[in-house]
Scaffold this motif. Structure first.
Motif, short mmCIF file in Angstrom:
data_model
loop_
_atom_site.label_atom_id
_atom_site.label_comp_id
_atom_site.label_asym_id
_atom_site.label_seq_id
_atom_site.Cartn_x
_atom_site.Cartn_y
_atom_site.Cartn_z
N LYS A 1 -56.15 33.95 -17.56
CA LYS A 1 -55.93 32.71 -17.37
C LYS A 1 -56.12 32.00 -16.08
CE LYS A 1 -51.16 31.97 -16.51
NZ LYS A 1 -49.74 31.71 -16.96
N ASP A 2 -56.31 32.87 -14.93
CA ASP A 2 -56.65 32.21 -13.61
C ASP A 2 -58.24 32.05 -13.60
OD1 ASP A 2 -57.35 34.83 -13.45
OD2 ASP A 2 -56.24 35.33 -11.80
N GLY A 3 -59.16 32.65 -14.58
CA GLY A 3 -60.21 32.73 -14.41
C GLY A 3 -61.10 33.61 -13.70
N ASN A 4 -60.52 34.74 -13.70
CA ASN A 4 -61.01 35.73 -12.74
C ASN A 4 -62.00 36.51 -13.74
OD1 ASN A 4 -60.17 38.66 -13.95
ND2 ASN A 4 -58.32 37.53 -13.92
N ASN A 5 -62.77 37.27 -13.02
CA ASN A 5 -63.99 38.13 -13.87
C ASN A 5 -63.85 39.49 -13.39
OD1 ASN A 5 -65.20 37.75 -11.23
ND2 ASN A 5 -67.04 37.29 -12.09
N ASP A 6 -62.68 40.00 -12.82
CA ASP A 6 -62.45 41.61 -12.40
C ASP A 6 -62.60 42.47 -13.49
OD1 ASP A 6 -61.52 43.30 -10.34
OD2 ASP A 6 -59.84 43.51 -11.73
N ARG A 7 -63.32 43.30 -13.41
CA ARG A 7 -63.63 44.51 -14.53
C ARG A 7 -62.27 44.94 -15.21
NH1 ARG A 7 -67.75 48.08 -15.90
NH2 ARG A 7 -66.89 49.99 -16.49
N ILE A 8 -61.35 45.56 -13.91
CA ILE A 8 -60.32 46.20 -14.61
C ILE A 8 -59.31 45.47 -15.00
CG2 ILE A 8 -58.11 47.47 -13.65
CD1 ILE A 8 -60.18 48.39 -11.23
N THR A 9 -59.17 44.12 -14.73
CA THR A 9 -58.45 43.07 -15.33
C THR A 9 -58.65 42.84 -16.62
OG1 THR A 9 -57.74 42.31 -12.99
CG2 THR A 9 -57.30 40.71 -14.81
N TRP A 10 -60.07 42.70 -17.07
CA TRP A 10 -60.50 42.54 -18.23
C TRP A 10 -60.15 43.57 -19.44
CZ3 TRP A 10 -63.39 38.29 -20.88
CH2 TRP A 10 -63.32 37.10 -20.17
N ILE A 11 -60.61 44.74 -18.93
CA ILE A 11 -60.02 46.12 -19.63
C ILE A 11 -58.74 45.79 -19.96
CG2 ILE A 11 -59.84 48.60 -19.58
CD1 ILE A 11 -62.63 48.24 -17.78
N SER A 12 -57.70 45.76 -19.11
CA SER A 12 -56.22 45.82 -19.38
C SER A 12 -56.07 44.70 -20.32
CB SER A 12 -55.51 45.38 -18.29
OG SER A 12 -55.71 46.61 -17.21
N ALA A 13 -56.73 43.33 -20.35
CA ALA A 13 -56.17 42.47 -21.35
C ALA A 13 -56.87 42.79 -22.56
CB ALA A 13 -57.03 41.24 -20.79
N ALA A 14 -57.92 43.64 -22.79
CA ALA A 14 -58.63 43.91 -23.92
C ALA A 14 -57.76 44.93 -24.89
CB ALA A 14 -59.94 44.33 -23.61
N ARG A 15 -57.16 45.74 -23.97
CA ARG A 15 -56.22 46.92 -24.40
C ARG A 15 -54.85 46.34 -25.05
NH1 ARG A 15 -57.06 50.92 -19.12
NH2 ARG A 15 -58.86 51.90 -20.08
N ALA A 16 -54.47 45.33 -24.25
CA ALA A 16 -53.33 44.33 -24.61
C ALA A 16 -53.47 43.80 -25.93
CB ALA A 16 -52.81 43.52 -23.63
N LEU A 17 -54.77 43.10 -26.08
CA LEU A 17 -55.03 42.49 -27.28
C LEU A 17 -55.04 43.46 -28.26
CD1 LEU A 17 -57.69 39.77 -26.42
CD2 LEU A 17 -55.18 39.42 -26.90
N LYS A 18 -55.71 44.70 -28.19
CA LYS A 18 -55.93 45.73 -29.03
C LYS A 18 -54.49 46.12 -29.61
CE LYS A 18 -59.16 48.26 -31.16
NZ LYS A 18 -60.46 47.40 -32.03
N ARG A 19 -53.64 46.45 -28.77
CA ARG A 19 -52.46 46.94 -29.12
C ARG A 19 -51.45 45.97 -29.65
NH1 ARG A 19 -52.78 50.40 -23.50
NH2 ARG A 19 -53.33 52.25 -24.38
N GLY A 20 -51.36 44.86 -29.42
CA GLY A 20 -50.93 43.88 -30.16
C GLY A 20 -51.29 43.45 -31.26
#
Length: 201
Positions: free
Chosen positions: A60-79
């Motif tokens: 939500k902070d508008g970052n484009n950090d690769r590692i952060t985006w990978i972590s977010a995608a994992r959270a969505l997939k698991r959810g």
């Protein structure tokens, strides 16, 4: 309880009493299982929503950090995997409300209707605003790119699924009687002026 009824119960054959007791036992098991299923469904709902909220918090902070985006995608997939086994109708309805909200959120994070979010964002290039990790600022160019499989997970999440059960039936709308009713035009003048415009169009 009348004496006759007591005598009748006492005179029942032992196997009849066993059947009654067994029936009561089965009933108790079914009640317990129903509660277990309901509790598990609610736990799955809460856990799935926690996972979606975590993904949102990461991006939500508008970052484009690769590692952060990978972590977010994992959270969505698991959810989404957790949510598959939600069984209670009320929990499914709550989930759908939240999914609608998060679909819009993640669509915007991906740059829907945002001309300012250019290709540089997805290439992980340093932008004028937003937090960046030490890894991002020192990594080689390709090591900063947001991975397409990660973007696909988030993009899929933001889509309305095929066969989406929309609670709004667009054939149902205001009737002519409602549009022409005097009190409605007094209480909501702009709304009903707009509805008359739509009717004319």
């Amino acid at each position: 309880m009348p004496n006759e009824t007591i005598c009748q119960l006492v005179s029942l054959a032992p196997w009849t009493l066993a059947i009654i007791a067994f029936g009561g036992f089965i009933f108790q098991i079914s009640v317990h299982k129903r509660k277990w299923d309901s509790d598990e469904s609610r736990f799955r709902l809460t856990s799935a929503l926690d996972a979606f909220a975590e993904a949102h918090k990461l991006l939500k902070d508008g970052n484009n950090d690769r590692i952060t985006w990978i972590s977010a995608a994992r959270a969505l997939k698991r959810g989404k995997n957790i949510a598959k086994d939600i069984t209670e109708k009320v929990d499914k309805d709550v989930l759908e409300v939240q999914l609608d909200r998060y679909r819009i959120i993640f669509s915007q994070i991906l740059g829907a209707d945002d001309l300012k979010k250019g290709i540089e964002f997805f290439k992980g290039e340093l932008l004028p605003e937003g937090p960046y990790s030490a890894f991002q600022s020192s990594a080689k160019e390709k090591d900063r790119y947001l991975p397409p499989p990660t973007l696909k997970v988030i993009w899929d999440f933001a889509q309305f699924p095929e066969g989406y059960d929309d609670p709004i039936h667009f054939k149902e709308s205001f009737s002519n009687e409602e549009i022409d009713q005097g009190k409605n035009n007094v209480i909501w003048p702009a709304l009903f002026e707009y509805l008359k415009f739509c009717r004319r169009s």
